[in-house]
Design a protein around this motif. Structure first.
Motif, PDB file in Angstrom:
ATOM      1  N   PRO A   1      -0.930   7.741  -2.151  1.00  0.00           N
ATOM      2  CA  PRO A   1       0.165   6.769  -2.119  1.00  0.00           C
ATOM      3  C   PRO A   1       0.160   5.888  -0.868  1.00  0.00           C
ATOM      4  O   PRO A   1       0.658   4.759  -0.906  1.00  0.00           O
ATOM      5  CB  PRO A   1       1.424   7.647  -2.163  1.00  0.00           C
ATOM      6  N   ALA A   2      -0.407   6.392   0.210  1.00  0.00           N
ATOM      7  CA  ALA A   2      -0.469   5.595   1.436  1.00  0.00           C
ATOM      8  C   ALA A   2      -1.410   4.406   1.293  1.00  0.00           C
ATOM      9  O   ALA A   2      -1.350   3.469   2.100  1.00  0.00           O
ATOM     10  CB  ALA A   2      -0.907   6.472   2.606  1.00  0.00           C
ATOM     11  N   ARG A   3      -2.283   4.449   0.293  1.00  0.00           N
ATOM     12  CA  ARG A   3      -3.209   3.340   0.042  1.00  0.00           C
ATOM     13  C   ARG A   3      -2.924   2.704  -1.317  1.00  0.00           C
ATOM     14  O   ARG A   3      -3.821   2.391  -2.075  1.00  0.00           O
ATOM     15  CB  ARG A   3      -4.657   3.820   0.132  1.00  0.00           C
ATOM     16  N   GLN A   4      -1.656   2.543  -1.595  1.00  0.00           N
ATOM     17  CA  GLN A   4      -1.203   1.809  -2.770  1.00  0.00           C
ATOM     18  C   GLN A   4      -0.219   0.755  -2.272  1.00  0.00           C
ATOM     19  O   GLN A   4       0.993   0.994  -2.241  1.00  0.00           O
ATOM     20  CB  GLN A   4      -0.563   2.757  -3.784  1.00  0.00           C
TER      21      GLN A   4
ATOM     22  N   ALA B   1     -13.242  -1.828   3.542  1.00  0.00           N
ATOM     23  CA  ALA B   1     -12.011  -1.092   3.832  1.00  0.00           C
ATOM     24  C   ALA B   1     -11.383  -0.621   2.532  1.00  0.00           C
ATOM     25  O   ALA B   1     -11.231  -1.406   1.585  1.00  0.00           O
ATOM     26  CB  ALA B   1     -11.031  -1.980   4.600  1.00  0.00           C
ATOM     27  N   ARG B   2     -11.006   0.660   2.464  1.00  0.00           N
ATOM     28  CA  ARG B   2     -10.392   1.209   1.255  1.00  0.00           C
ATOM     29  C   ARG B   2      -8.930   0.760   1.220  1.00  0.00           C
ATOM     30  O   ARG B   2      -8.066   1.345   1.860  1.00  0.00           O
ATOM     31  CB  ARG B   2     -10.503   2.730   1.241  1.00  0.00           C
ATOM     32  N   LEU B   3      -8.663  -0.270   0.427  1.00  0.00           N
ATOM     33  CA  LEU B   3      -7.322  -0.829   0.353  1.00  0.00           C
ATOM     34  C   LEU B   3      -6.496  -0.217  -0.762  1.00  0.00           C
ATOM     35  O   LEU B   3      -5.264  -0.334  -0.751  1.00  0.00           O
ATOM     36  CB  LEU B   3      -7.397  -2.349   0.160  1.00  0.00           C
ATOM     37  N   TYR B   4      -7.156   0.402  -1.739  1.00  0.00           N
ATOM     38  CA  TYR B   4      -6.416   1.039  -2.834  1.00  0.00           C
ATOM     39  C   TYR B   4      -7.069   2.365  -3.160  1.00  0.00           C
ATOM     40  O   TYR B   4      -8.295   2.475  -3.238  1.00  0.00           O
ATOM     41  CB  TYR B   4      -6.412   0.151  -4.086  1.00  0.00           C
ATOM     42  N   ASP B   5      -6.213   3.390  -3.325  1.00  0.00           N
ATOM     43  CA  ASP B   5      -6.679   4.708  -3.749  1.00  0.00           C
ATOM     44  C   ASP B   5      -5.625   5.268  -4.698  1.00  0.00           C
ATOM     45  O   ASP B   5      -4.476   5.494  -4.302  1.00  0.00           O
ATOM     46  CB  ASP B   5      -6.856   5.627  -2.543  1.00  0.00           C
ATOM     47  N   ARG B   6      -6.019   5.470  -5.947  1.00  0.00           N
ATOM     48  CA  ARG B   6      -5.060   5.920  -6.956  1.00  0.00           C
ATOM     49  C   ARG B   6      -4.479   7.300  -6.627  1.00  0.00           C
ATOM     50  O   ARG B   6      -3.375   7.638  -7.060  1.00  0.00           O
ATOM     51  CB  ARG B   6      -5.754   5.950  -8.332  1.00  0.00           C
ATOM     52  N   ARG B   7      -5.188   8.070  -5.836  1.00  0.00           N
ATOM     53  CA  ARG B   7      -4.726   9.430  -5.514  1.00  0.00           C
ATOM     54  C   ARG B   7      -4.020   9.512  -4.161  1.00  0.00           C
ATOM     55  O   ARG B   7      -3.611  10.607  -3.745  1.00  0.00           O
ATOM     56  CB  ARG B   7      -5.918  10.387  -5.530  1.00  0.00           C
TER      57      ARG B   7
END
Length: 460
Positions: free
Chosen positions: A440-443, A432-438
């Motif tokens: 904000p919904a996944r930060q 699961a993609r829990l963090y994406d620097r690009r």
């Protein structure tokens, strides 16, 4: 009538005596490492993901160029060139990116020394007695610690939370998945063994020197020996059965007996080579195995013995000289521990800030080794951050490398992770993609931080 009655009774008794008896059920062995607070972790559901066209460091010393990583149902399915998948998979163009296993920090105090660093959050040292093997760090973990999310942004997907080093024996540590949860059980790594935290040298004698001791290094060793002698006696009586097996549990001795049995992994804060040698002998005396020495600024002096006895060195890249026992450190320490055949070097943090950039801590080691003629490739160095800590923590069958069937704990970097410009762009935990620097919904943001931008006048 009386003789007849007596005869019948005798026959009945004889029949009962000769009837087959059901064997008694064997007593269940006493479990020194039973877990009354089990993990409730559930992976976050996600579609299959295919990361395409990246440089992949598998974590076992291999590197693949222009390669793909396929994740499905929380597991690594395959790593290779030109992989195909089903139409329901999310395809991510990772051209020009680098992919590694998720970083694992074997020595963290997040949650027990949480940020902000107020006295109310100082829950890492039960500094009330030299031996507090009965305490468990997990019962101090504050899941809202913002440090967990800062670590996630640095690519950390799993971490061992340890008690501090005030005591000879500080208690049990716990391994967590780096996910958001309301309770620590929701973060608790399924099936991970506990770690036992011990400490050599200056810290225990400084803390207890004016409080009844120990006040010397010989007092430290006497304290370890007394504690493990009690545990060995307790374990023997428990295993023997009978009345002793029904006696009241001793939570302190349960932990130490679990270490002797090999169910709880021993992690020792220890700086000097001579003290590490003493602790190796102590382990032989009482039959336990040391998983790793932590900090160990003089580990390079006994690198051959550590390798021969299968003990990892969980070390800093360049911290040294801040007290007498750390005075003889060198910047090539990790490289020299790693260089011995069979050596197991780990880069650890012991810091809420350092955990955010463990990849750059490893990069320092590569650079310092290069200055003395030791060349270390990225595909080799990544093992210090992934496979080796997983091995020392007893979770290498589940994570630490990008191999088929293991947890899909994966980091996508913007380039070589050992570059000064490296950033984790995407972080996956169990696929699961829990963090994406690009995005904000996944930060993720800690509950503690929600609304802080209003309180601080719009500055987040």
């Amino acid at each position: 009538m009386k003789p007849l009655t007596a005869a019948v009774l005798a026959a009945l008794l004889a029949g009962c005596a000769s009837a087959p008896q059901k064997p008694a059920s064997p007593a269940k062995p006493y479990d020194f490492a039973a877990d009354p607070y089990p993990s409730t972790y559930q992976r976050i559901a996600s579609p299959p993901v295919l990361l395409q066209g990246a440089t992949v460091l598998i974590g076992n010393g291999q590197r693949l160029d222009n390669a793909d990583v396929l994740m499905r149902d929380g597991k690594i399915v395959a790593v290779g060139n030109g992989l195909e998948t089903t139409a329901d998979a999310l395809r991510v163009d990772a051209s020009g990116k680098w992919i590694t296993p998720g970083i694992i920090d074997i020595h963290s105090h997040l949650g027990v020394y949480a940020s902000p660093g107020a006295s109310a959050h100082s829950d890492g040292n039960e500094a009330t007695a030299p031996v507090t093997a009965q305490v468990w760090a997990e019962h101090s973990v504050w899941p809202q610690d913002p440090g967990f999310h800062a670590a996630l942004a640095g690519g950390v997907t799993a971490l061992q939370i340890l008690p501090g080093s005030a005591n000879l024996i500080g208690g049990r540590g716990v391994t967590l998945k780096n996910v958001s949860a309301t309770t620590y059980q929701g973060m608790k790594f399924p099936g991970a063994p506990w770690g036992l935290k011990m400490a050599c040298g200056e810290n225990p004698k400084r803390v207890y020197g004016q409080r009844g001791g120990p006040s010397t290094r010989m007092g430290n060793v006497a304290g370890y020996r007394a504690a493990f002698a009690d545990a060995a006696d307790y374990m023997k009586k428990r295993k023997a059965g009978g009345k002793d097996a029904e006696a009241k549990r001793d939570l302190k001795l349960d932990t130490l007996a679990g270490a002797i049995n090999g169910d709880i992994r021993v992690n020792i804060h220890c700086y000097r080579a001579d003290e590490m040698a003493i602790m190796l002998d102590l382990a032989k005396e009482f039959g336990f195995k040391i998983a790793a020495f932590h900090h160990g600024v003089e580990a390079y002096k006994i690198a051959d013995r550590l390798a021969a006895e299968g003990v990892c060195g969980a070390l800093w890249a360049d911290w040294w000289g801040f007290k007498m026992e750390s005075f003889d450190g060198i910047q090539e320490n990790i490289a020299l521990v790693d260089r011995v055949p069979g050596g197991c070097a780990i880069v650890h943090s012991d810091s809420a800030e350092g955990i955010q950039r463990l990849n750059q801590e490893a990069a320092k080691v590569i650079a310092n080794a290069g200055r003395v003629g030791i060349r270390i490739s990225p595909e080799h160095a990544i093992q210090w951050l992934t496979r080796n800590p997983a091995k020392a923590m007893g979770i290498d069958d589940q994570t630490g490398t990008l191999e088929s069937g293991k947890m899909a704990d994966v980091v996508v970097w913007n380039g070589n992770p050992f570059s000064s410009f490296a950033r984790a762009e995407q972080v996956y935990v169990d696929g699961a993609r829990l963090y994406d620097r690009r995005d904000p919904a996944r930060q993720p943001t800690s509950d503690f931080l929600l609304g802080q931008e209003i309180v601080s006048g719009g500055v987040r």
